[in-house]
Motif scaffolding. Structure first.
Motif, mmCIF file in Angstrom:
data_model
loop_
_atom_site.group_PDB
_atom_site.id
_atom_site.type_symbol
_atom_site.label_atom_id
_atom_site.label_comp_id
_atom_site.label_asym_id
_atom_site.label_seq_id
_atom_site.Cartn_x
_atom_site.Cartn_y
_atom_site.Cartn_z
ATOM 1 N N LYS A 15 3.466 10.281 -9.147
ATOM 2 C CA LYS A 15 2.775 10.625 -10.400
ATOM 3 C C LYS A 15 1.965 11.913 -10.233
ATOM 4 C CE LYS A 15 -0.156 8.673 -14.004
ATOM 5 N NZ LYS A 15 -0.898 9.929 -14.217
ATOM 6 N N LYS A 16 1.319 12.015 -9.065
ATOM 7 C CA LYS A 16 0.531 13.217 -8.780
ATOM 8 C C LYS A 16 1.428 14.463 -8.766
ATOM 9 C CE LYS A 16 -2.637 15.006 -5.258
ATOM 10 N NZ LYS A 16 -3.237 14.741 -3.932
ATOM 11 N N ASP A 60 2.607 15.188 -12.316
ATOM 12 C CA ASP A 60 1.517 15.808 -13.089
ATOM 13 C C ASP A 60 1.351 17.276 -12.708
ATOM 14 O OD1 ASP A 60 1.051 13.404 -14.328
ATOM 15 O OD2 ASP A 60 -0.663 12.847 -13.058
ATOM 16 N N LYS A 74 2.276 1.672 -3.412
ATOM 17 C CA LYS A 74 1.206 2.128 -4.293
ATOM 18 C C LYS A 74 0.940 3.614 -4.089
ATOM 19 C CE LYS A 74 -3.642 1.202 -5.415
ATOM 20 N NZ LYS A 74 -4.845 0.392 -5.068
ATOM 21 N N ASN A 75 0.831 4.019 -2.807
ATOM 22 C CA ASN A 75 0.581 5.436 -2.500
ATOM 23 C C ASN A 75 1.761 6.308 -2.934
ATOM 24 O OD1 ASN A 75 -1.904 4.844 -1.363
ATOM 25 N ND2 ASN A 75 -1.072 4.615 0.698
ATOM 26 N N LYS A 76 2.977 5.760 -2.714
ATOM 27 C CA LYS A 76 4.164 6.506 -3.104
ATOM 28 C C LYS A 76 4.187 6.728 -4.613
ATOM 29 C CE LYS A 76 9.199 6.484 -2.722
ATOM 30 N NZ LYS A 76 10.390 5.737 -2.260
ATOM 31 N N GLU A 77 3.876 5.662 -5.327
ATOM 32 C CA GLU A 77 3.855 5.761 -6.792
ATOM 33 C C GLU A 77 2.789 6.757 -7.248
ATOM 34 O OE1 GLU A 77 3.278 2.805 -10.676
ATOM 35 O OE2 GLU A 77 3.432 1.983 -8.644
ATOM 36 N N GLN A 78 1.629 6.689 -6.579
ATOM 37 C CA GLN A 78 0.548 7.619 -6.921
ATOM 38 C C GLN A 78 0.935 9.060 -6.599
ATOM 39 O OE1 GLN A 78 -2.811 6.102 -4.730
ATOM 40 N NE2 GLN A 78 -3.352 4.595 -6.314
ATOM 41 N N ASN A 79 1.604 9.223 -5.442
ATOM 42 C CA ASN A 79 2.030 10.576 -5.046
ATOM 43 C C ASN A 79 3.095 11.126 -5.990
ATOM 44 O OD1 ASN A 79 0.297 10.709 -2.847
ATOM 45 N ND2 ASN A 79 1.795 9.826 -1.438
ATOM 46 N N GLU A 106 0.836 -1.205 0.000
ATOM 47 C CA GLU A 106 0.000 0.000 0.000
ATOM 48 C C GLU A 106 0.867 1.250 0.000
ATOM 49 O OE1 GLU A 106 -3.670 1.888 -0.133
ATOM 50 O OE2 GLU A 106 -3.188 -0.247 -0.300
ATOM 51 N N TYR A 107 1.979 1.176 0.774
ATOM 52 C CA TYR A 107 2.910 2.303 0.817
ATOM 53 C C TYR A 107 3.515 2.571 -0.559
ATOM 54 C CZ TYR A 107 7.456 4.560 1.418
ATOM 55 O OH TYR A 107 8.546 5.377 1.281
#
Length: 227
Positions: free
Chosen positions: A111-112, A115, A104-109, A101-102
């Motif tokens: 990318k965020k 962006d 995943k969140n790190k990857e999302q952050n 989850e960490y």
């Protein structure tokens, strides 16, 4: 004379009879004493054998009880180890899930954040600046500068923060420090340049500490809100 002889003979036989009777009693007493001795020895031996048997039984019972207790203790130890192993597996599985989850969140952050940097890059480009994506290219080695926007003799050192919550004063101070280091290390490239420090965030709310800092340190940094 004959009478005297008879008397002596009678006395002799009487003594002999008495002696014989005494011998018989003695023999009987000896026999009885022997029987008593045999009985006593038998009783003693029986007692010893009985005690021996009792001790053997006690030892066997004691050994059985010890083994039984050891088996109980061993069973408890096994159960405890199995429980600990189960808890450890659950803990490891939970840690794995948390780590996934960490990541995943790190990857999302990441990318965020990328962006948002691209959005701010486009914003400055629309204002006529040439923008170098320092953070995207250099990643962790960006030295705290995400974007460098050039136009004429202007240079904007830009930090981008895509936050839901208002950035704290510490981030502002750190960015200013990073800018000063960058300027010091690149003086030969920055001659005759007017340098601006732009801190850009997506959060429309301002932290109280940031408000006070900006009021007390005007013209040191530009605090921009671009959602």
């Amino acid at each position: 004379m004959a009478t005297l002889f008879m008397i002596i003979l009678i006395i002799f036989f009487a003594i002999l009879a008495k002696y014989a009777l005494s011998e018989t009693k003695i023999l009987k007493l000896r026999e009885k004493a022997g029987q008593v001795k045999i009985k006593d020895e038998f009783k003693q031996r029986l007692k010893e054998e009985t005690n021996k048997e009792i001790m053997l039984n006690l030892k066997d019972n004691l050994r059985y009880e010890i083994i039984k207790d050891l088996e109980k203790d061993y069973k408890k130890i096994i159960e405890k180890l199995e429980q600990e192993n189960k808890e450890l597996k659950e803990k490891l599985n939970k840690q794995k899930e948390n780590y996934k989850e960490y990541l995943k969140n790190k990857e999302q952050n990441i990318k965020k954040g990328q962006d948002y940097e691209f959005k701010i890059k486009t914003f400055y480009e629309n204002l006529g600046y040439k923008v170098y994506p320092n953070g995207y290219i250099n990643k962790k080695n960006d030295k705290g500068i995400d974007l460098l926007a050039y136009k004429n003799n202007e240079l904007h050192l830009i930090q981008c923060k895509c936050y839901k919550n208002p950035p704290k004063q510490e981030l502002i101070r750190k960015f200013i420090g990073d800018c000063e280091v960058y300027i010091k290390n690149n003086q030969h490239k920055l001659k005759n340049k007017t340098i601006y420090k732009d801190f850009v965030t997506s959060c429309k709310n301002k932290d109280y500490g940031v408000i006070k800092y900006l009021e007390e340190n005007k013209n040191i940094i530009n605090y921009l809100i671009i959602e």
